[in-house]
Design an enzyme around this catalytic site. Structure first.
Site, short mmCIF file in Angstrom:
data_model
loop_
_atom_site.label_atom_id
_atom_site.label_comp_id
_atom_site.label_asym_id
_atom_site.label_seq_id
_atom_site.Cartn_x
_atom_site.Cartn_y
_atom_site.Cartn_z
CE1 TYR A 155 -19.22 -22.22 -13.07
CE2 TYR A 155 -21.28 -23.54 -13.66
CZ TYR A 155 -20.34 -22.85 -12.74
OH TYR A 155 -20.75 -23.08 -11.50
CE LYS A 192 -6.27 3.51 -1.47
NZ LYS A 192 -5.99 4.49 -0.43
CD GLU A 216 -7.18 3.00 2.18
OE1 GLU A 216 -6.23 2.19 1.62
OE2 GLU A 216 -6.99 4.21 2.12
CG ASP A 217 -9.34 4.61 6.23
OD1 ASP A 217 -8.23 5.02 5.84
OD2 ASP A 217 -10.24 4.95 5.78
CG ASP A 258 -4.56 4.81 6.13
OD1 ASP A 258 -5.57 5.77 6.07
OD2 ASP A 258 -4.67 3.62 5.71
CB ALA A 266 -0.31 4.76 10.77
CB ALA A 267 0.82 9.12 8.51
CG ASN A 314 -6.57 15.73 5.41
OD1 ASN A 314 -7.05 16.80 5.12
ND2 ASN A 314 -6.33 14.41 4.71
CG ASN A 336 -2.11 8.60 0.64
OD1 ASN A 336 -1.94 9.70 0.96
ND2 ASN A 336 -2.31 7.79 1.57
#
Lengths: 488, 488
Positions: A117, A172, A214-215, A240, A275-276, A366, A396
């Site tokens: 610091y 994740k 993600e998602d 995804d 998307a997939a 899923n 994944n």
């Protein structure tokens, strides 16, 4: 996801048993009550005992949340039993969150303080003014990834929002470290506006060497990724989409070896154009597939389909050359490969029976697949799903840790389809010819070579593409020394 | 900051000595060369030796970057010596960054995976849909703070931008963990637009239980903090303001005990009306000070001063009741307390001599104080500065870890002046009556009681104010169990 009792739904139910009412066979009746309701008792601890009372912690595995409630009710129905606290292993493991941030350097005394610091850190800041690329050497940037969501498509659960998405993003981040040594931090955005999401990620990007989206729901995810890739100098990867696509291609490469067919020749039916599905199509075509027909909830996708949405136009132009029409069942007969990333229970074993000999079925919806994998396996040679309780799980976790490890190691400022293909081929090759069979087309997520093999292939693809950031342009050494005294 | 050699400027210079040229006394001439240039040799390692050549790593402490260059030149001037790599302990400790992110949960097998990630995590996400406040129980939110900067006022170095600010923010994050067990993550924003900064922090806020603003220039920092406090339900704290103010008030409380004066009675001269000055004034007045005169680069601040900027109007209204005018030197005579957060070398020892008997001088400009602390000490009874090589260092590390620990422990949704005062008073009380003297008005940053004492006082202030979030409204237990089976 699971239709059998699973440890992920393990609960501990505290019960008080009044022996005056329940009698001596109370304990065996507790076990029987759970078993008759389809649960499995995995532990039974008497935690307190008096002459006429027992306190017992009954731990049992359930199939899902509803079933856990049923088991609790079954115990409550046993005469003389009162239900106390119900606790839950999955909730217990989440207490306080799943990741933590730690110093990598000792802070024992004033000297340590003055290096990490003020005043010492000031010299590092000034060095970064001179050469911002040194951030990959002197800061966390080199090894740090943002896991970004807006909570609009959390798992298969839908639009839950930012806070409910956080446990997933933390998980994740934990997997990033466990499988690839990457420092990942969850960014859960309190907006679902595309412009705001893009701008926010741009503004927080300096700290990160990669962005894992993600998602995020389709079609918003396409625009967000496209715009971020255009504006940022670090790779942007929507797991995804591309993570799924990599694992699907790797699995398909190996499945076709099992059935002795070649990718350019096989007829592929793709169910799902979200998307997939879009990302899977991209890698299939880039890898050499020539005969793909896609379908969605409105039927088979072809150029002349009335009301074709703008996102689907490029897909229609690259698939279904013969312009076939109808519904999924109309195009399945004779197909070599079915890949589903769509909806539960839309096909039966009889539908699979119409496919060509040596059929390959990936039913990836899923938690419930497009077709029961067990029924599909009666007619197809290779069957894969997202389920952890069956062979050939398309997960994944097989892709994203190694992909980012490779991108970070090569200091890539982008991600290309060639890098995705390199990742898929490397993942496929982790399964050796000796190991390969219809029940083992992808390695276990715990296979020790997965991440390093994928990473090496991605790093090589980055270097081959010339996309590597020259992170040590001044000749500074990775051991922190400098060749020139003027650079002190 | 330091005018004497310091380990924070320790460098290692690799030299090759040609003994045919340098002769047998080469090594002692190396040491002499460093010492004659004002450095200190702390280690001298011969790392390779041949009949006519030596390779020696000379480690020496320097006063600053320029001095390190001089030492290198001094060694280069020794006959027969060639300079090789120059490395630097401070840079070495920064390699790869100073913090890391680790899983808190084991990921050993499929069962672990299915609890921390899919499918188990889905149930935790759904529980958070039902009760978002449980984020403080089931996610990292409870213990996580964002360290947010735009790089506009990095240390005393000015507007360096986002990337050069990152080593400072990482250091801060490391200190948060070391001193208070808090998980802090650096957010370095690639914008200096107030609207964009405010909006970005609002959008990333769901993950955090507190926002620590850092190194954002005045007056922008005032607006950013004000707007974020209005829109967010978590505390927002600008350390350069309030952290400094807490430590200054704590030090002043103890300094006045040493000189036997009372805060409401003393005449205080405050030099500097930027971020820190404003915040110091706030706590001084809230703590009971009644006689404060402030000055800035344009002279003494009074209501009638021509061209008074809008930020200074409220300050002028709360200070300088007598409406005195002129420059700093005009109001210093007879003052009991001088607090400088302004500019280097604006006063001399002679100026301090004009103050009242038992004067207290806090000269906090960094790296060079308003008045040489040694010269000031000839005339003032108590002298404090930001320097680590003198007694009474006013260091924010004394405040921010404990303040946030207290805010997080009480799940506070805000921060108030009462909480700042509670922190300052608690910090002052860490110095016991037996320990208190003119050279020890604040404890060491490594004093083991500092953070816990400050935290306890802040938590109490939160609870007293009713600002604590009811984080377990449903009666869920901190051990992760639930009183009701329906909550499985």
């Amino acid at each position: 996801m699971a239709s059998v009792p699973s440890i992920s739904y393990s609960i501990t139910i505290r019960v008080d048993v009044d022996l005056r009412v329940a009698g001596g066979s109370a304990v065996s009746r507790l076990t029987r009550a759970v078993e008759e309701s389809g649960g499995v008792v995995t532990a039974l601890d008497v935690t307190a005992s008096e002459q006429e009372h027992l306190r017992i912690d009954v731990t049992c595995a359930a199939t899902d949340t509803e079933h856990a409630g049923l088991l609790t009710e079954a115990l409550a129905a046993v005469e003389g039993v009162t239900i106390g606290k119900v606790s839950d292993r999955t909730f217990l493991v989440h207490l306080g969150g799943k990741i933590e941030i730690n110093p990598k350097v000792p802070i024992r005394n004033r000297d340590d303080l003055s290096m990490i610091y003020t005043p010492g850190v000031a010299r590092v800041s000034l060095a970064l003014v001179e050469n911002p690329d040194d951030a990959r050497r002197l800061t966390i940037k080199r090894n740090t990834v943002a896991v970004v969501t807006d909570g609009s498509a959390v798992l298969g659960l839908g639009n839950l929002g930012a806070i409910p998405a956080l446990p997933v993003m933390e998980g994740k981040a934990a997997l990033f470290k466990r499988f690839a040594g990457i420092d990942a931090f969850p960014i859960c955005l309190d907006t679902q506006d595309v412009d705001e999401i893009v701008r926010t990620v741009e503004l927080i990007a300096p700290v990160f060497a990669g962005i894992n989206l993600e998602d995020i729901s389709a079609p918003r995810c396409f625009e967000i990724e496209r715009r971020l890739r255009a504006s940022l100098d670090i790779p942007v990867f929507h797991d995804d989409q591309h993570g799924t696509a990599i694992v699907v291609l790797a699995a398909l490469i190996n499945a076709l070896k099992v059935v002795g067919k070649d990718l350019p020749e096989v007829r592929i039916v793709l169910s799902g154009a979200g998307a997939a599905g879009m990302a899977i199509l991209d890698v299939l075509l880039a890898a050499g597939a020539r005969h793909v027909i896609a379908s969605d909830k409105d039927g088979v996708i072809h150029r002349a389909r009335p009301g074709l949405s703008p996102e689907l136009v490029p897909l229609a132009e690259r698939t279904n050359a013969d312009g076939r029409t109808g519904v999924l069942r109309d195009v399945l007969p004779g197909a070599d490969v079915f890949i589903g990333v769509s909806a539960p229970n839309i096909l039966t074993g009889d539908d699979i029976a119409t496919m060509a000999a040596g059929a390959v079925v990936f039913a990836l919806a899923n938690p419930v697949p497009e077709v029961d994998p067990v029924a599909a396996a009666e007619h197809a040679t290779v069957v894969a799903s997202g389920r952890s309780d069956l062979p050939n799980q398309i997960n994944n976790v097989l892709a994203f840790p190694g992909v980012f490890r490779g991108l970070l190691d090569a200091a890539s400022h982008t991600i290309t389809i060639e890098m995705l293909l390199a990742a898929a081929r490397a993942l496929a090759h982790v399964v050796t010819p000796d190991e390969l069979n219809a029940a083992y087309i992808v390695p276990s997520v715990f296979h020790p070579d997965v991440a390093s093999t994928v990473a090496a292939a991605v790093s090589k693809a980055v270097r081959d593409s010339g996309s590597s950031v020259a992170s040590f342009p001044d000749g500074a050494q990775p051991d922190g020394t400098f060749p020139e005294p003027t650079q002190v």
